[in-house]
Design a protein around this motif. Structure first.
Motif, PDB file in Angstrom:
ATOM      1  N   LYS A  29       0.813  -1.222   0.000  1.00 39.30           N
ATOM      2  CA  LYS A  29       0.000   0.000   0.000  1.00 39.30           C
ATOM      3  C   LYS A  29       0.849   1.275   0.000  1.00 39.30           C
ATOM      4  N   GLY A  30       2.167   1.162   0.059  1.00 39.42           N
ATOM      5  CA  GLY A  30       3.011   2.348   0.017  1.00 39.42           C
ATOM      6  C   GLY A  30       3.160   3.060   1.334  1.00 39.42           C
ATOM      7  N   VAL A  31       2.841   2.405   2.428  1.00 40.47           N
ATOM      8  CA  VAL A  31       2.987   3.036   3.735  1.00 40.47           C
ATOM      9  C   VAL A  31       4.461   3.182   4.083  1.00 40.47           C
ATOM     10  N   LEU A  32       5.268   2.168   3.710  1.00 42.84           N
ATOM     11  CA  LEU A  32       6.694   2.223   4.015  1.00 42.84           C
ATOM     12  C   LEU A  32       7.387   3.356   3.278  1.00 42.84           C
ATOM     13  N   SER A  33       6.936   3.632   2.075  1.00 38.08           N
ATOM     14  CA  SER A  33       7.554   4.712   1.307  1.00 38.08           C
ATOM     15  C   SER A  33       7.251   6.089   1.914  1.00 38.08           C
ATOM     16  N   CYS A  34       6.161   6.197   2.648  1.00 38.46           N
ATOM     17  CA  CYS A  34       5.816   7.481   3.281  1.00 38.46           C
ATOM     18  C   CYS A  34       6.551   7.704   4.598  1.00 38.46           C
ATOM     19  N   ALA A  35       7.180   6.682   5.150  1.00 44.53           N
ATOM     20  CA  ALA A  35       7.839   6.811   6.441  1.00 44.53           C
ATOM     21  C   ALA A  35       9.170   7.540   6.288  1.00 44.53           C
ATOM     22  N   THR A  36       9.766   7.891   7.431  1.00 37.90           N
ATOM     23  CA  THR A  36      11.054   8.579   7.421  1.00 37.90           C
ATOM     24  C   THR A  36      12.168   7.609   7.027  1.00 37.90           C
ATOM     25  N   GLN A  37      13.344   8.169   6.694  1.00 41.12           N
ATOM     26  CA  GLN A  37      14.450   7.353   6.226  1.00 41.12           C
ATOM     27  C   GLN A  37      14.974   6.441   7.334  1.00 41.12           C
ATOM     28  N   GLU A  38      14.994   6.908   8.562  1.00 38.55           N
ATOM     29  CA  GLU A  38      15.477   6.073   9.659  1.00 38.55           C
ATOM     30  C   GLU A  38      14.599   4.836   9.848  1.00 38.55           C
ATOM     31  N   VAL A  39      13.295   5.011   9.731  1.00 39.77           N
ATOM     32  CA  VAL A  39      12.379   3.879   9.878  1.00 39.77           C
ATOM     33  C   VAL A  39      12.556   2.902   8.728  1.00 39.77           C
ATOM     34  N   LYS A  40      12.778   3.414   7.513  1.00 39.10           N
ATOM     35  CA  LYS A  40      13.024   2.517   6.369  1.00 39.10           C
ATOM     36  C   LYS A  40      14.284   1.697   6.592  1.00 39.10           C
ATOM     37  N   ASP A  41      15.377   2.364   7.008  1.00 35.27           N
ATOM     38  CA  ASP A  41      16.621   1.636   7.247  1.00 35.27           C
ATOM     39  C   ASP A  41      16.447   0.586   8.336  1.00 35.27           C
ATOM     40  N   LEU A  42      15.725   0.924   9.390  1.00 36.36           N
ATOM     41  CA  LEU A  42      15.487  -0.045  10.461  1.00 36.36           C
ATOM     42  C   LEU A  42      14.691  -1.239   9.950  1.00 36.36           C
ATOM     43  N   TYR A  43      13.700  -0.973   9.129  1.00 35.64           N
ATOM     44  CA  TYR A  43      12.899  -2.070   8.557  1.00 35.64           C
ATOM     45  C   TYR A  43      13.764  -3.008   7.729  1.00 35.64           C
ATOM     46  N   HIS A  44      14.631  -2.452   6.872  1.00 31.49           N
ATOM     47  CA  HIS A  44      15.479  -3.301   6.029  1.00 31.49           C
ATOM     48  C   HIS A  44      16.488  -4.079   6.862  1.00 31.49           C
ATOM     49  N   LEU A  45      17.041  -3.489   7.901  1.00 36.14           N
ATOM     50  CA  LEU A  45      18.008  -4.197   8.737  1.00 36.14           C
ATOM     51  C   LEU A  45      17.361  -5.370   9.472  1.00 36.14           C
ATOM     52  N   LEU A  46      16.157  -5.169   9.962  1.00 37.03           N
ATOM     53  CA  LEU A  46      15.519  -6.201  10.771  1.00 37.03           C
ATOM     54  C   LEU A  46      14.821  -7.281   9.954  1.00 37.03           C
ATOM     55  N   GLU A  47      14.392  -6.950   8.748  1.00 36.25           N
ATOM     56  CA  GLU A  47      13.582  -7.887   7.980  1.00 36.25           C
ATOM     57  C   GLU A  47      14.322  -8.507   6.791  1.00 36.25           C
ATOM     58  N   HIS A  48      15.321  -7.802   6.217  1.00 36.78           N
ATOM     59  CA  HIS A  48      15.933  -8.297   4.979  1.00 36.78           C
ATOM     60  C   HIS A  48      17.444  -8.491   5.082  1.00 36.78           C
ATOM     61  N   GLU A  49      18.143  -7.766   5.938  1.00 39.15           N
ATOM     62  CA  GLU A  49      19.608  -7.860   6.011  1.00 39.15           C
ATOM     63  C   GLU A  49      20.006  -8.986   6.960  1.00 39.15           C
ATOM     64  N   PHE A  50      21.292  -9.437   6.788  1.00 36.36           N
ATOM     65  CA  PHE A  50      21.837 -10.522   7.610  1.00 36.36           C
ATOM     66  C   PHE A  50      23.188 -10.076   8.146  1.00 36.36           C
ATOM     67  N   PHE A  51      23.187  -9.555   9.370  1.00 40.09           N
ATOM     68  CA  PHE A  51      24.406  -9.100  10.039  1.00 40.09           C
ATOM     69  C   PHE A  51      24.432  -9.702  11.451  1.00 40.09           C
ATOM     70  N   PRO A  52      24.849 -10.945  11.600  1.00 41.08           N
ATOM     71  CA  PRO A  52      24.773 -11.595  12.916  1.00 41.08           C
ATOM     72  C   PRO A  52      25.693 -10.996  13.957  1.00 41.08           C
ATOM     73  N   LEU A  53      26.832 -10.387  13.544  1.00 41.58           N
ATOM     74  CA  LEU A  53      27.800  -9.905  14.514  1.00 41.58           C
ATOM     75  C   LEU A  53      27.618  -8.440  14.871  1.00 41.58           C
ATOM     76  N   ASP A  54      27.237  -7.624  13.923  1.00 44.44           N
ATOM     77  CA  ASP A  54      27.141  -6.190  14.189  1.00 44.44           C
ATOM     78  C   ASP A  54      25.746  -5.628  13.922  1.00 44.44           C
ATOM     79  N   LEU A  55      24.722  -6.478  14.085  1.00 39.48           N
ATOM     80  CA  LEU A  55      23.349  -6.000  13.886  1.00 39.48           C
ATOM     81  C   LEU A  55      22.980  -4.959  14.943  1.00 39.48           C
ATOM     82  N   ALA A  56      23.337  -5.229  16.198  1.00 42.21           N
ATOM     83  CA  ALA A  56      22.986  -4.297  17.271  1.00 42.21           C
ATOM     84  C   ALA A  56      23.707  -2.969  17.116  1.00 42.21           C
ATOM     85  N   SER A  57      24.961  -3.019  16.695  1.00 41.25           N
ATOM     86  CA  SER A  57      25.709  -1.770  16.521  1.00 41.25           C
ATOM     87  C   SER A  57      25.163  -0.923  15.384  1.00 41.25           C
TER      88      SER A  57
END
Length: 989
Positions: free
Chosen positions: A384-412
């Motif tokens: 529905k395009g809700v993600l595109s309307c959000a701020t850039q920080e929220v988009k980056d957080l969404y991609h890190l938590l749902e699509h990226e794979f960083f087991p060692l430095d995810l928290a950092s």
């Protein structure tokens, strides 16, 4: 009851009573007038009476009187003039609110007032004592005494008005206004308990509205105006509930709104829906229902984007960011894993209920219920395009938590994004229906989600990891919190993880290998392989182990045999129990069948009785209809006569069905029409009077203003003159006071001397009286001591005397008891001796009777021609003068029985009784010798229990027939030993 012919008289009487201070009597007069059946037709004067009535009720805080009066007034003006009832109710609520505010202001004024005599003292002693005793502060006490009674009355006013106006289509607006004012009252004064009761009252009113659909003047919820009023009331209730943080009542309000929508099957306005979803997000956030919270935010974003064209881009970004973050913080695992069937059904029902509340779906399908999940919501947000309307920080957080794979430095990588997100938010513009958005409240839940994602990714890379290394990778929480979060994740099958604190490591596993089904299969395979290995490669010490087991083999066999016997007996008992249960079930089935048959018969009897009652009621109804038809015909004839007199038309058309109800309705309609015409005339007259009054006042206004100005000038001159006069008088009084002071100052020394002399005299008098008082008190004390000493001695003497008398009584009783016991023993011994003597006498008599019996048998056996020899008396009988005294004297000494009367005479005289010799003629006793004793003497001797006589007395004259006579008849009354022949069977020759 009211005895006034006109309402004006009652109003005048009430005003007169008020003027003299008798408000209770005035209230009773108006109450009797309002509740009487005489004045049931509405008049203009009744409205004035009601105004005065509610004023008295408010002044005296009589809520019950007010409720009764308003109910009666509603009956009067329901069909004629509802506006009058509305004005009265508004006036009533206005007075109650005004009184409550006055009491509150008065309490505040009392609290703030400076009412102390000594400015240096903190508190008065009275205030301190009262505060210590009552345990409350001054403000609490003033509130309890002034504010609380008026607030209670105001709350009772709201309840009364809502009860009177409920389910009335003509007063819906006033009902809604009253509910809104009651809500504001609860909000202003933080009355949570009253708010819950108010919500329950309004909810019951709506239930009754649906329950009684045939009620007169019932509101029609399908009408847009009525529906809007009810919705506005429910939304106001929802707002106040959230403001008071009563989340349970807020959720009930949400359900009420949804039920109202389901009832009328209409969707409310978008502005109301925005408020609905905004409050729903708060409720779900408080209840920690993050999934439903995210769906509510998504609905709210959709409404804002669709219908609010004036929304700024920044506000839209904040709302979209809230939607995405609310969806992200939903935990990524299923809470229903491992749940029971009942729990799954409850969760399914709960999801269905929440889905209906969120989506306003009247007939939701099963697929829609299953779509409420985190993954489905995130997919829909991206689509529905809700993600595109959000701020850039929220988009980056969404991609890190749902699509990226960083087991060692995810928290950092996530930590700086969370820091930026926590600073976003604030109040939105006026175009937005949502007042503010705070993204910082999502940060703690997002940190937990980051930990879950980190552990999930680490478990895919590592099998074992040190606790220190894992703690360094997670900067948000301590390892205890991480362990607690991981426990829930493992419980709901999100990942496989074990913590070994002894080794200080964390063990990660594979969910596919550690599933329940695969784990069981591997365990079975391991056991089977172990058995095969033992069979192929037996252990070396098998023989020794078998030898060790052989001695106990017999005991094992016996135990197994006993176990089998016990099992057999248990099986037999179970069979018997099963058979018994079957028999019991058959018996219960039979009793159930008989009971059902009895119920059927009773139902048939009831049906027959009901049919009989129905036929009877139908017959009664037919009779009532016939009677009503006759009454209707009579009323029709009377109406025709009246119409002929007035010259009008017939009230009933020809061929029309005439009933009593029809005639009454037509008569009521005619009365209403006449009343309305009269009201129109009165309104026209009132309008004319208003015009005349306005014209008079317009003409009189300039004259009144001129007179007022002249009065001001005159009063100003008068004020100045009086002020000058008062100044002169004050100056004169001051001069006179100064002269008086100078005159009295010369006597100050004399006054002090006189005062000292008086004080000395009074002090001497006081000392003298004090000494006298002390001496008098000492004398009284000595006198009381002497009295107490005398009293103690007297009490001691009385107590000693009582103890002595008591001891004497006890000794006397003991002596009497011993004497009585001694007499009893002597009496017993004497009785025993007499019984022994009597027994010996009876034994002797039995022997004599046996001898006599033998002699008689011998005599009866002789021939009849032989003459019998005369019986010779014994030797001792030949000398009667000496034998009887000797026998009487020798009887006691020989131990023989002595008659009682002889013993009494012997004991009384101390010598033997006198004897009288028998008189003999020719060696024979004749009948004339002596006389028989009187009958009374004979019977007296019989009743005295005369004992049997001796052998010599029994054979007095030697005849055989003399033995038949009883002994009592053979003695004379004088104690003579001469026998009597009066009772003999054969008298002597």
């Amino acid at each position: 009851m009211s005895n006034y012919a006109k309402p004006e008289a009652a109003l005048n009487q009430a005003e007169a009573l008020i003027n003299v201070g008798q408000k209770q009597d005035a209230l009773q007069v108006l109450h009797d007038l309002i509740t009487s059946k005489r004045h049931r037709a509405w008049q203009k004067i009744l409205e004035k009476i009601m105004f005065k009535y509610v004023e008295l009720c408010v002044d005296m805080r009589r809520g019950k009187f007010a409720k009764d009066g308003l109910i009666q007034y509603r009956i009067v003006c329901q069909q004629v003039n509802v506006t009058s009832l509305e004005e009265v109710i508004k006036h009533f609520m206005h007075l109650s609110t005004e009184k409550a505010e006055q009491a509150r202001n008065q309490a505040q004024a009392l609290e703030e007032a400076l009412d102390v005599d000594d400015l240096e003292a903190d508190k008065r002693p009275e205030d301190l004592m009262l505060s210590y005793v009552s345990g409350e502060k001054g403000k609490d006490r003033s509130d309890r005494e002034l504010v609380t009674p008026w607030f209670k009355f105001l709350w009772e006013t709201y309840r009364t008005v809502l009860e009177i106006l409920r389910n009335n289509s003509k007063l819906e607006a006033l009902y809604a206004m009253t509910a809104h004012r009651a809500f504001q009252f609860c909000k202003q004064y933080k009355r949570t308990t009253e708010f819950r009761r108010l919500c329950e009252i309004i909810r019951n009113h709506l239930m009754n509205l649906n329950k009684y659909r045939d009620q007169r003047d019932r509101p029609d919820l399908s009408a847009p105006e009525s529906l809007q009023l009810y919705l506005d009331t429910r939304f106001e209730q929802l707002k106040i509930a959230t403001d008071l943080q009563l989340w349970q009542e807020a959720f009930y309000s949400i359900e009420d709104i949804y039920g109202l929508m389901c009832m009328v099957k209409k969707t409310p306005k978008p502005s109301l829906l925005v408020v609905y979803y905004a409050k729903l997000t708060e409720i779900f956030w408080i209840s920690s229902s993050h999934l439903y919270h995210a769906y509510a935010w998504f609905k709210l974003f959709t409404l804002q984007k669709t219908y609010n064209k004036n929304l700024s881009l920044k506000d839209l970004q904040l709302i979209a960011s809230s939607v995405v973050l609310a969806a992200l913080l939903v935990l990524p695992y299923d809470h229903t894993h491992g749940a029971s069937h009942l729990e799954l059904e409850n969760a399914k029902e709960r999801n269905s209920r929440m889905a209906n509340l969120i989506g306003f779906e009247l007939d939701p399908k099963l697929e829609n219920r299953e779509m409420l999940s985190r993954s489905a919501l995130l997919s829909e947000l991206v689509a529905k395009g809700v993600l595109s309307c959000a701020t850039q920080e929220v988009k980056d957080l969404y991609h890190l938590l749902e699509h990226e794979f960083f087991p060692l430095d995810l928290a950092s990588k996530v930590q700086p994004l969370l820091a930026k997100i926590s600073k976003l938010g604030g109040k939105l513009g006026s175009a937005s229906s949502v007042p503010e958005v705070q993204l910082s409240r999502y940060v703690p839940a997002l940190e937990k989600l980051v930990i879950l994602r980190l552990l999930q990714q680490v478990s895919q890379v590592y099998q074992i990891m040190k606790i220190e290394s894992l703690s360094q990778m997670i900067p948000f929480f301590d390892f205890k919190v991480v362990e607690k979060i991981s426990v829930d994740a493992v419980k709901y099958n999100f990942m496989a993880m074990k913590v070994d604190h002894m080794r200080g490591v964390v063990l990660f596993g594979n969910l596919g290998l550690e599933s329940d089904g695969l784990r069981d299969h591997l365990a079975v395979l391991a056991e089977s392989l172990n058995k095969v290995r033992v069979m192929i490669y037996p252990p070396a010490n098998k023989a020794s182990k078998l030898g060790e087991l052989l001695p106990g083999l017999g005991e094992t066999v016996d135990k197994e045999h006993k176990r089998l016997l016990a099992r057999k007996s248990i099986i037999e008992k179970r069979k018997e129990e099963h058979e018994r249960q079957l028999i019991e079930m058959e018996r219960e089935e039979e009793s159930r069948r008989l009971k059902q048959q009895k119920i059927t018969e009773e139902a048939e009897q009831k049906r027959l009785a009901a049919e009989y009652e129905q036929r009877k009621s139908q017959r009664i109804l037919r009779e009532i209809e016939e009677r009503e038809l006759e009454e209707a015909q009579a009323l029709l004839e009377e109406a025709e006569k009246r119409s002929k007199k007035k010259g009008g038309k017939k009230p009933i058309l020809e061929g029309e069905k005439v009933t009593k109800q029809t005639l009454m309705e037509r008569a009521l309609t005619e009365q209403l029409r006449e009343r309305q015409e009269m009201e129109k005339k009165l309104q026209k007259l009132a309008k004319t009077m208003d015009y005349l009054e306005r014209a008079k006042r317009e003409e009189a206004a300039p004259l009144i203003e001129a007179a007022f100005q002249r009065r001001l000038v005159e009063e100003k001159v008068l004020h100045e003159r009086e002020q000058q006069l008062e100044t002169e008088l004050s100056r004169q009084r001051h001069d006179g006071d100064l002269k008086e002071k100078n005159r009295l100052s010369r006597m100050l020394d004399n006054k002090e001397k006189f005062q000292e002399r008086v004080l000395n005299r009074r002090k001497a008098e006081f000392d003298r009286r004090r000494v006298e008082r002390e001496e008098r008190i000492n004398q009284i004390i000595q006198a009381r001591k002497q009295e107490r000493e005398a009293m103690r001695k007297k009490i001691y003497y009385v107590r000693c005397e009582e103890e002595r008398l008591k001891k004497l009584r006890e000794e006397e009783e003991a002596r009497k008891w011993e004497e009585a016991e001694k007499r009893r023993k002597e009496e017993a011994e004497r009785k025993a001796k007499l019984d022994e003597i009597a027994e010996k006498q009876r034994q002797r008599e039995r022997e004599l009777e046996e001898k006599e019996k033998l002699r008689r048998e011998a005599l009866l056996g002789r021939p009849a021609d032989v003459p019998a020899k005369p019986f010779e008396l014994p030797a001792r009988a030949s000398e009667p003068g000496t034998a009887a005294p000797a026998a009487a004297a020798a009887a006691p000494s020989a131990g023989k029985y002595v008659p009682k009367f002889l013993r009494e005479r012997t004991e009384g005289s101390g010598q033997p009784p006198p004897t009288q010799p028998d008189r003999w003629v020719g060696g024979r006793r004749t009948e004339g010798f002596g006389q028989a004793p009187p009958e009374s003497d004979r019977w007296s001797r019989r009743t005295e229990g005369t004992a049997p006589v001796s052998e010599s007395d029994r054979w007095g004259n030697g005849r055989p027939d003399d033995r038949a006579a009883p002994p009592s008849d053979r003695w004379r009354s004088g104690g003579s030993s001469r026998p009597s022949w009066s009772s003999s069977r054969n008298p002597p020759r």
